[in-house]
Design a protein around this motif. Structure first.
Motif, short mmCIF file in Angstrom:
data_model
loop_
_atom_site.label_atom_id
_atom_site.label_comp_id
_atom_site.label_asym_id
_atom_site.label_seq_id
_atom_site.Cartn_x
_atom_site.Cartn_y
_atom_site.Cartn_z
N VAL A 521 0.91 -1.11 0.03
CA VAL A 521 0.13 0.14 -0.02
C VAL A 521 1.06 1.39 -0.04
CG1 VAL A 521 -0.27 0.12 2.43
CG2 VAL A 521 -2.02 1.08 0.89
N LYS A 522 2.02 1.26 0.63
CA LYS A 522 2.77 2.26 0.54
C LYS A 522 3.66 2.51 -0.88
CE LYS A 522 4.05 1.95 5.43
NZ LYS A 522 5.22 1.65 6.22
N THR A 523 4.03 1.47 -1.38
CA THR A 523 4.30 1.51 -2.70
C THR A 523 3.67 1.84 -3.81
OG1 THR A 523 6.09 -0.24 -2.24
CG2 THR A 523 5.93 0.37 -4.45
N PHE A 524 2.45 1.34 -3.67
CA PHE A 524 1.14 1.53 -4.82
C PHE A 524 -0.07 2.17 -3.88
CE2 PHE A 524 3.64 -1.95 -5.81
CZ PHE A 524 4.11 -1.58 -7.14
N PRO A 525 0.12 3.55 -3.32
CA PRO A 525 -1.08 4.21 -2.67
C PRO A 525 -2.28 4.22 -3.61
CG PRO A 525 0.46 5.96 -3.34
CD PRO A 525 1.13 4.60 -3.60
N GLY A 526 -3.51 4.13 -3.24
CA GLY A 526 -4.76 4.19 -4.04
C GLY A 526 -5.02 2.83 -4.95
N ARG A 527 -4.00 1.98 -5.09
CA ARG A 527 -4.24 0.70 -6.01
C ARG A 527 -4.03 -0.32 -4.96
NH1 ARG A 527 0.51 1.03 -9.90
NH2 ARG A 527 -0.41 -0.93 -10.67
N VAL A 528 -4.03 -0.46 -3.69
CA VAL A 528 -4.06 -1.64 -2.89
C VAL A 528 -5.18 -1.23 -1.80
CG1 VAL A 528 -3.10 -3.04 -1.05
CG2 VAL A 528 -1.79 -2.32 -2.98
N ILE A 529 -6.36 -1.91 -1.96
CA ILE A 529 -7.87 -1.18 -1.42
C ILE A 529 -8.34 -2.24 -0.61
CG2 ILE A 529 -9.81 -0.01 -2.04
CD1 ILE A 529 -8.74 0.31 -4.97
N ASP A 530 -8.69 -1.92 0.71
CA ASP A 530 -9.51 -2.78 1.46
C ASP A 530 -11.08 -2.58 1.43
OD1 ASP A 530 -7.61 -4.13 2.98
OD2 ASP A 530 -7.61 -2.18 4.73
N PHE A 531 -11.69 -3.48 1.24
CA PHE A 531 -13.28 -3.65 1.18
C PHE A 531 -13.79 -4.24 2.45
CE2 PHE A 531 -12.56 -2.70 -3.30
CZ PHE A 531 -14.15 -2.50 -3.90
N PRO A 532 -15.14 -3.66 2.72
CA PRO A 532 -15.78 -4.44 3.79
C PRO A 532 -15.84 -5.99 3.58
CG PRO A 532 -17.28 -2.95 2.39
CD PRO A 532 -16.04 -2.77 1.97
N PRO A 533 -15.93 -6.64 4.71
CA PRO A 533 -16.11 -8.17 4.49
C PRO A 533 -17.58 -8.94 3.84
CG PRO A 533 -16.31 -7.62 6.76
CD PRO A 533 -16.26 -6.43 6.15
N ASP A 534 -17.42 -8.83 2.41
CA ASP A 534 -18.47 -9.20 1.73
C ASP A 534 -18.05 -9.92 0.34
OD1 ASP A 534 -21.08 -9.95 0.91
OD2 ASP A 534 -21.28 -8.02 -0.06
N GLU A 535 -17.95 -11.12 0.29
CA GLU A 535 -17.28 -11.69 -1.09
C GLU A 535 -18.04 -11.24 -2.18
OE1 GLU A 535 -15.08 -12.95 2.20
OE2 GLU A 535 -17.01 -13.15 2.11
N THR A 536 -19.42 -11.25 -1.97
CA THR A 536 -20.36 -10.99 -2.98
C THR A 536 -19.83 -9.72 -3.65
OG1 THR A 536 -22.22 -12.21 -2.29
CG2 THR A 536 -22.61 -10.47 -3.83
N THR A 537 -19.90 -8.79 -3.00
CA THR A 537 -19.63 -7.19 -3.59
C THR A 537 -18.13 -7.20 -3.75
OG1 THR A 537 -19.41 -6.53 -1.44
CG2 THR A 537 -21.44 -5.94 -2.45
N LEU A 538 -17.18 -7.97 -3.24
CA LEU A 538 -15.76 -7.95 -3.61
C LEU A 538 -15.52 -8.43 -4.99
CD1 LEU A 538 -12.77 -7.63 -2.80
CD2 LEU A 538 -12.78 -9.40 -1.69
N LEU A 539 -16.18 -9.50 -5.33
CA LEU A 539 -16.14 -10.26 -6.63
C LEU A 539 -16.93 -9.48 -7.70
CD1 LEU A 539 -16.20 -13.94 -5.70
CD2 LEU A 539 -14.37 -12.82 -6.66
N GLY A 540 -17.95 -8.81 -7.14
CA GLY A 540 -18.87 -7.97 -8.21
C GLY A 540 -18.08 -6.54 -8.53
N ALA A 541 -17.46 -6.19 -7.40
CA ALA A 541 -16.66 -4.77 -7.78
C ALA A 541 -15.37 -5.31 -8.66
CB ALA A 541 -15.82 -4.45 -6.25
N ALA A 542 -14.69 -6.34 -8.63
CA ALA A 542 -13.64 -6.77 -9.38
C ALA A 542 -14.19 -6.78 -11.04
CB ALA A 542 -13.12 -8.14 -8.91
N MET A 543 -15.50 -7.24 -11.05
CA MET A 543 -16.08 -7.56 -12.33
C MET A 543 -16.35 -6.19 -13.00
SD MET A 543 -19.38 -9.75 -13.16
CE MET A 543 -20.07 -9.76 -14.66
N GLY A 544 -16.54 -5.34 -12.28
CA GLY A 544 -16.86 -3.89 -12.44
C GLY A 544 -15.64 -3.26 -13.11
N PHE A 545 -14.57 -3.57 -12.03
CA PHE A 545 -13.46 -2.97 -12.34
C PHE A 545 -12.72 -3.19 -13.66
CE2 PHE A 545 -11.32 -1.74 -7.88
CZ PHE A 545 -12.61 -0.98 -7.59
N ALA A 546 -12.86 -4.67 -14.00
CA ALA A 546 -12.19 -5.18 -15.04
C ALA A 546 -13.28 -4.44 -16.22
CB ALA A 546 -12.53 -6.63 -15.22
#
Length: 814
Positions: A521-546
């Protein structure tokens, strides 16, 4: 009212420019569907949809003075809201909205006719929601991303009209979906889905019309991901958006039944969380409420859930309520002007503040049931079914346009309605003659993007010393590290080389549960991102990011947790197949907390790989050097649109020693030009007559078991047994096929670290595949972990050395 009068004069002048003299649209077809219509004419005439269309045609003809009027069922236009309209449709927009609404109605009627004739295979109806078409005028078709519920077809039709497509082409493409023609530009003949062919000009920044499956609200988590991803993509190219007008908004729609679904609740929660954390999330939810979820009455629960539980806002916003920081707008879903006005307000808010909003489209009445198979009379009274069928929102919208706004004459609209009906009928006739899917290999080919060829790794680097230490290139000496260190380093390496790579997960900013992201996170600020603990939105967000052009690496903290988001995992996996390769979701998914360990019990030492849908590449490496080589290849494949899953064994992350204190499992970091393809395997020994095949932590276990087998005198020395580390789990790698092709081995033992039994392990499928291709020697056997759960603080249930030793002895004795 003066504003409405002036607008009406402008509309009167404009309509002739938009609707030139109507022409009769001749189907000109004597094909299969036309013949079937003739054969089934009596049944077709009895369809409630056909009756409703005839009734609307008669109503328009009567209004145009072409036949006697029937005043028994007067059509009333929707009443304007007490506060009036703050945004008014232009002349062009009114006529375009009517076109989209009438085309949607005709498409539905013809889909039911095609189904009755045995040529249509999708009958979920949009009727009652046609006037939602004006949503499309509140969005920017060249910038905004849109994902529509399957009843919101009219919005898609209008959006395509705004992009310059001809209505004839739009309805033909939709007909292709209904009759599953291979020429359907959305799915290529495998489904009937709302969407459009990929539009590069509209999707350069993540905009576009995204295809939605039939899984309730599964479109919602990726929509949040696109909204969150816009700002990140913008930061990578800061001049991408020129002022607020072109900043994209992510719009996603759903029905009132879908608000009960976990996909929506997870997505809505993530959107509220983003607002709470002041994260940019320009997202608009659109919820249409027709009071029914197929047969289940929703009774206004969507309104209660989304607004009534909250006090009305006292701010200057025109939103009616504020749901935990998300303004809620309400529109009459039968009034094209109110739909446009409230959607415009919501999108303006989200665009201006980069924040989520929600629109509730109310007062909608569903017509004709959910689909052709819906038995409405089983749960509704007959008079209720009749009333619903008679509630003609298209007719109401026409009256509104013709009488309140003078946008058209009944003669013009009557001709236009008939013309569009001819277009749609012709579209179904033409589509029914087109080819359909007939070849299985086509279905297999489209499950993923092509595998990218990578430089071949020299074979001497894929053969390790019998003690387990990989061979080194002569003259090279680098520091040896445990596997975890190489994992961190290779992730840093790929992020350094490609600024589009982002790393998301739970607790990843501080290093994660196993320190794999330590310091990133120090080397790549803004590109290492914590999400709240919910795998549905985590994977869904990854799909949207792609989908907005980023390349996500997603960390699932423990293998068992994938179960929590597995439906979204399948959604991102099927997208490439569903869209005929048009919309891949290239990414890497890292799954931790797998196999042998004493922490957390079964829920943190899960050793089942049950979820490997078609088109997903699954890997499990045994050592840090191969992991780094394989990760470089994986990022290359993900960049090309493939979904790559790493299953990382907990026991290996910090393992130093193979035998006693030999530090035999530490490896040097590989040279930057070295990649390990999916089809490469590692050999431990290359001169034996016996073979053990395994992967991940099974490699270490097998090497130790081999040592024991030799000590017990079962074989003369360890070199009699070769061990193949086969990390690619989605298919039989070529390296394994090649090793077994020449028949050099007397026997093969397959050792799986997953549980034995159906749906649990990988290598049982590998065994059957090798047998099918005639590559197994006459003598072979299989051993896996016992079919039970893993207790806390104990490793008794994992595959161990004794299991392999016993299985090897039994195989030799057979």
């Amino acid at each position: 009212m003066e504003r409405m009068r002036r607008a009406s004069i402008t509309l009167l002048r404009h309509r002739q420019r938009f609707w030139p003299r109507c022409r009769a649209f001749s189907a000109g077809s004597n094909g299969l569907l036309e013949k079937l219509r003739e054969q089934n004419e009596a049944d077709i005439v009895a369809l409630p949809e056909h009756k409703a269309r005839s009734s609307l045609q008669d109503f328009l003809s009567a209004k145009a003075g072409r036949m006697a009027s029937d005043a028994s069922h007067p059509i009333e236009p929707p009443s304007p809201p007490p506060s009036g309209y703050h945004h008014v449709l232009t002349p062009h927009q009114i006529l375009q909205t009517l076109d989209a609404a009438m085309a949607t109605f005709h498409l539905h009627v013809e889909s039911r006719i095609a189904s009755l004739c045995g040529q249509g295979f999708y009958t979920i109806g949009p009727c009652g929601e046609e006037m939602l078409a004006s949503i499309g005028h509140a969005l920017d078709p060249s910038a905004d991303a849109i994902a529509l519920h399957y009843r919101h077809l009219s919005v898609s039709v209008l959006r395509q009209l705004r992009l310059g497509r001809k209505l004839e082409d739009i309805v033909l493409d939709r007909a292709r979906g209904h009759v599953i023609s291979k020429l359907d530009p959305v799915t290529g003949g495998v489904h009937c889905a709302i969407g459009s062919a990929r539009e590069e000009s509209a999707e350069s920044n993540g905009g576009g019309d995204y295809v939605v499956t039939s899984t309730l609200a599964s479109q919602c988590p990726p929509a949040v991901g696109r909204a969150l991803g816009f700002s990140m993509a913008e930061s990578l190219k800061p001049n991408a958006f020129d002022g607020n007008a072109t900043k994209p908004v992510s719009f996603v729609s759903l029905g009132d039944g879908s608000v009960h679904n976990a996909h929506f609740l997870s997505a809505f929660n993530l959107a509220r969380h983003a607002r709470f954390r002041n994260k940019k999330c320009p997202l608009v939810f659109g919820v249409s409420d027709n009071g029914l979820s197929i047969s289940y009455p929703t009774d206004g629960y969507a309104d209660y859930l989304l607004s009534r539980a909250q006090p009305a806002t006292s701010s200057g916003s025109r939103a009616i309520a504020d749901r935990d920081g998300v303004p809620v707008f309400k529109a009459n879903g039968c009034d094209m002007f109110d739909v446009y006005d409230k959607t415009r307000q919501a999108t303006n808010y989200s665009r201006k503040y980069s924040a989520p909003s929600l629109i509730l489209y109310q007062e909608i009445i569903r017509r004709f049931g959910h689909a052709a198979t819906d038995r409405q009379h089983a749960y509704l009274e007959a008079d209720a079914v009749d009333r619903m069928a008679e509630s003609d929102v298209v007719a109401s919208g026409i009256v509104q346009a013709a009488e309140q706004w003078n946008a058209t004459t009944y003669g013009e609209i009557c001709d236009r309605f008939e013309e569009i009906g001819g277009m749609v009928k012709h579209g179904f006739d033409a589509a029914a003659e087109e080819p359909k899917i007939t070849r299985r290999d086509e279905m297999i080919d489209r499950v993923s993007q092509p595998m990218v060829s990578v430089p071949q790794l020299p074979q001497d680097l894929l053969v390790s010393n019998d003690g387990g230490e990989p061979k080194q290139i002569k003259g090279k000496r680098t520091k040896k590290e445990v596997m975890r260190k190489h994992m961190t380093r290779v992730i840093s390496e790929v992020m350094e080389k490609d600024e589009k790579v982002v790393y998301i997960g739970e607790d990843v900013e501080h290093g994660g549960y196993y320190l794999v992201t330590d310091g990133l996170v120090k080397t790549f600020p803004g590109r290492v991102i914590d999400f709240p603990p919910d795998e549905t939105t985590l994977l869904g967000a990854a799909m949207g990011f792609a989908q907005v052009g980023l390349l996500p690496i997603v960390e699932i903290p423990y293998a068992k947790y994938l179960d929590c988001g597995v439906d979204m995992f399948y959604e991102l996996a099927i997208s490439n197949w569903l869209t005929n390769k048009q919309r891949p979701n290239g990414m890497i998914v890292r799954i931790q907390g797998f196999d042998r360990g004493v922490f957390g019990g079964n829920f943190h030492t899960h050793n089942m790989i049950s979820h490997i849908p078609p088109g997903v590449d699954v890997l499990s490496y045994s050592n840090g050097q191969d992991y780094a080589r394989g990760f470089r290849n994986a990022i290359t494949q993900a960049r090309n649109g493939r979904v790559v899953v790493f299953v990382d064994c907990t026991n290996l992350l910090n393992l130093r020693h193979l035998h006693k204190k030999d530090r035999g499992w530490e490896t040097p970091y590989p040279a930057e030009d070295e990649m390990m393809s999916f089809h490469d395997v590692r050999k431990f020994g290359d001169s034996g007559r016996h073979l053990i095949v395994t992967y991940g932590n099974g490699v270490v276990t097998a090497l130790r078991a081999r040592h024991t087998i030799a000590e017990q005198g079962v074989v003369s020395n360890e070199s009699d047994i070769d061990i193949i580390d086969s990390p690619y789990l989605s298919d039989i790698p070529n390296g394994l096929r090649d090793a077994l092709t020449n028949g050099r081995y007397d026997d093969v033992l397959f050792c799986d670290i997953c549980k034995e039994g159906p749906g649990s392990n990988i290598l049982s499928s590998t065994v059957m595949g090798l047998k099918k291709y005639g590559l197994l020697p006459p003598k072979w056997d299989f051993v896996a972990a016992p079919r039970t759960y893993n207790p806390l603080g104990n490793v008794v249930t994992f595959l161990n050395e004794e299991d392999i030793v016993l299985a090897f002895k039994q195989m030799l004795s057979e």
